[in-house]
Scaffold this active site. Structure first.
Site, PDB file in Angstrom:
ATOM      1  N   LYS A  19     -23.794 -39.335   7.357  1.00  0.00           N
ATOM      2  CA  LYS A  19     -23.105 -41.157   6.233  1.00  0.00           C
ATOM      3  C   LYS A  19     -24.844 -42.062   6.441  1.00  0.00           C
ATOM      4  CE  LYS A  19     -18.691 -40.906   7.314  1.00  0.00           C
ATOM      5  NZ  LYS A  19     -17.729 -41.531   8.451  1.00  0.00           N
TER       6      LYS A  19
HETATM    7  C1  LIG Z   1     -16.696 -41.105   9.512  1.00  0.00           C
HETATM    8  C2  LIG Z   1     -15.640 -41.879   8.896  1.00  0.00           C
HETATM    9  C3  LIG Z   1     -15.802 -42.941  10.869  1.00  0.00           C
HETATM   10  C4  LIG Z   1     -16.134 -42.592  11.659  1.00  0.00           C
HETATM   11  O1  LIG Z   1     -17.257 -42.490  12.501  1.00  0.00           O
HETATM   12  P1  LIG Z   1     -17.597 -41.426  13.547  1.00  0.00           P
HETATM   13  O2  LIG Z   1     -19.079 -42.238  13.392  1.00  0.00           O
HETATM   14  O3  LIG Z   1     -17.099 -40.348  13.406  1.00  0.00           O
HETATM   15  O4  LIG Z   1     -16.799 -41.627  14.880  1.00  0.00           O
HETATM   16  C5  LIG Z   1     -13.913 -43.829  10.423  1.00  0.00           C
HETATM   17  N1  LIG Z   1     -13.950 -44.246   9.156  1.00  0.00           N
HETATM   18  C6  LIG Z   1     -14.451 -43.620   8.151  1.00  0.00           C
HETATM   19  C7  LIG Z   1     -13.757 -43.264   6.979  1.00  0.00           C
HETATM   20  C8  LIG Z   1     -15.487 -42.434   8.530  1.00  0.00           C
HETATM   21  O5  LIG Z   1     -15.444 -42.321   7.335  1.00  0.00           O
END
Ligand SMILES: *Cc1c(COP(=O)(O)O)cnc(C)c1O
Length: 396
Positions: free
Chosen positions: A196
């Site tokens: 991210k």
């Molecule tokens: C990455 C992601 C999540 C979850 O995040 P984590 O930190 O990996 O638990 C939730 N929704 C979307 C759309 C994502 O891309």
């Protein structure tokens, strides 16, 4: 004669696999983490609150609650939105599974809605068709980094009385009509997984302007303990009370120190992502096998993903073959996402294919190209070269 593809025994465009996404960690990040490791607080200390203040000042949200994953943040948001047994929650058919799992954690029923063809974000008209008297919330996912149609969704939410949960895992730093994600009046969640925009290793946050929702998320992060009582008694009593079913979703100070340091670099990284996207547009715009992603008027994407769509009628091969050929060239392409209702767990809950024509049709054409700030100009050129090579071999 076209140059032979690596998948047919030719030379790959590059010697090593280019990942599709990944973190940038520098010496300042490492020093920030080290300072916490040498201090008194590894968890529940001052770095957590400082990170939360940083998130508020960057996004304009009134409250930020940091948790140990983005998935925990979604769960906390779902609880804060009041979701429980008997409630319906509308979720887009295309997203990461965590967007829907948070509804199941609360005992609610996910109802999948179709997405808009242009943006792959939840279609407000289809949301309206799928509303029931039991609809308590809609999870809106800012797919790829572009905010959803919040004017339409907020109008519907006000008229029909449901809460908007904005899964902003892809969209930290995006804007909607000039407003930052996190300040759109939704109950928003972020993820700080390494792919991210900024990372804490693992981590997430709930952003809200509602003090009651923030308080619920904070309590749920810490076993459902009554935090007011806890604060009053600090140091003077052993008494505490558990007022709801909570969890241990706390994020360590170690991780928050990394987050604080990463947040300072967010704007530079967003700019680099835009530059790479502009480069893709220039270099790939003429390839007839590709449809490139676009930004809608009034929306500025944070460009988490660069999702192109294949014009399969201009190719002699399937998406799987294009994918395999690019991987053989050492280009780490990916696919975001397989429709959630197609997953075995959801099929067992009774979801059947064929209810989301846009999501299911577009899914067959999706391909994510590598995009991350640490990508070099050479990496970018390799992706372009490989795509042109595949077009020469397979295009029609
Ligand atoms: C990455 C992601 C999540 C979850 O995040 P984590 O930190 O990996 O638990 C939730 N929704 C979307 C759309 C994502 O891309």
């Amino acid at each position: 004669m076209a140059e032979p593809l690596a998948i047919d025994g030719g030379r790959p465009v590059r010697p090593q696999m280019l990942r599709y996404a990944g973190q940038s960690v520098d010496d300042a990040d490492i020093r920030a983490v080290e300072a916490v490791l040498r201090g008194d607080w590894l968890t529940t200390g001052p770095a957590v609150a400082e990170f939360e203040r940083g998130l508020c000042s960057r996004t304009g949200a009134k409250f930020a609650v940091a948790l140990n994953t983005g998935t925990a943040a979604l769960h906390a948001a779902a609880v804060a939105a009041g979701i429980g047994p008997g409630d319906d929650v509308i979720v887009p058919a295309i997203s990461f599974v965590a967007s829907a799992n948070c509804v199941l954690y609360c005992g609610g029923r996910p109802v999948f809605a179709d997405v808009c063809r242009d943006t792959l974000t939840i279609d407000p008209a289809d949301v309206e068709r799928r509303l029931t008297p039991q609809t308590r919330a809609v999870v809106a996912v800012d797919f790829g980094g572009q905010p959803c149609d919040y004017d339409a969704l907020a109008a519907l939410a006000a008229r029909r009385g449901f809460r908007l949960i904005q899964d902003a895992a892809h969209s930290l730093g995006a804007t909607y009509h000039g407003k930052q994600v996190g300040a759109l009046g939704t109950l928003a969640t972020l993820s700080f997984h390494p792919v991210k925009h900024i990372t804490t290793g693992e981590g997430g946050a709930v952003l809200t302007d509602d003090p009651a929702e923030a308080k619920l998320a904070r309590s749920l992060r810490h076993h459902g303990i009554d935090l007011d009582l806890h604060a009053r008694n600090q140091g003077s009593s052993w008494v505490y009370d558990v007022v709801s079913l909570g969890y241990n979703y706390r994020i360590p100070d170690i991780n928050c120190a990394l987050g604080i340091s990463q947040l300072q670099k967010l704007d530079g990284w967003l700019a680099r992502r835009r530059q790479l996207v502009a480069g893709y547009r220039r270099a790939l715009g003429g390839l007839a096998m590709l449809e490139l992603p676009e930004e809608c008027d009034g929306r500025r994407s944070a460009w988490h993903l660069y999702v192109v769509r294949l014009h399969l009628d201009r190719l002699d091969v399937s998406r799987a073959q294009v994918f395999g050929a690019l991987r053989a060239e050492n280009i780490g392409v990916n696919v975001h996402y397989i429709p959630i209702p197609w997953m075995t767990h959801y099929a067992r809950l009774g979801f059947q294919r064929g209810q989301w024509p846009v999501a299911e049709g577009e899914y067959e054409r999706l391909l994510s190209l590598p995009l991350f700030p640490a990508m070099t100009d050479q990496d970018h050129a390799d992706v372009v070269t490989a795509l042109h090579k595949v077009w020469r071999a397979y295009g029609r």
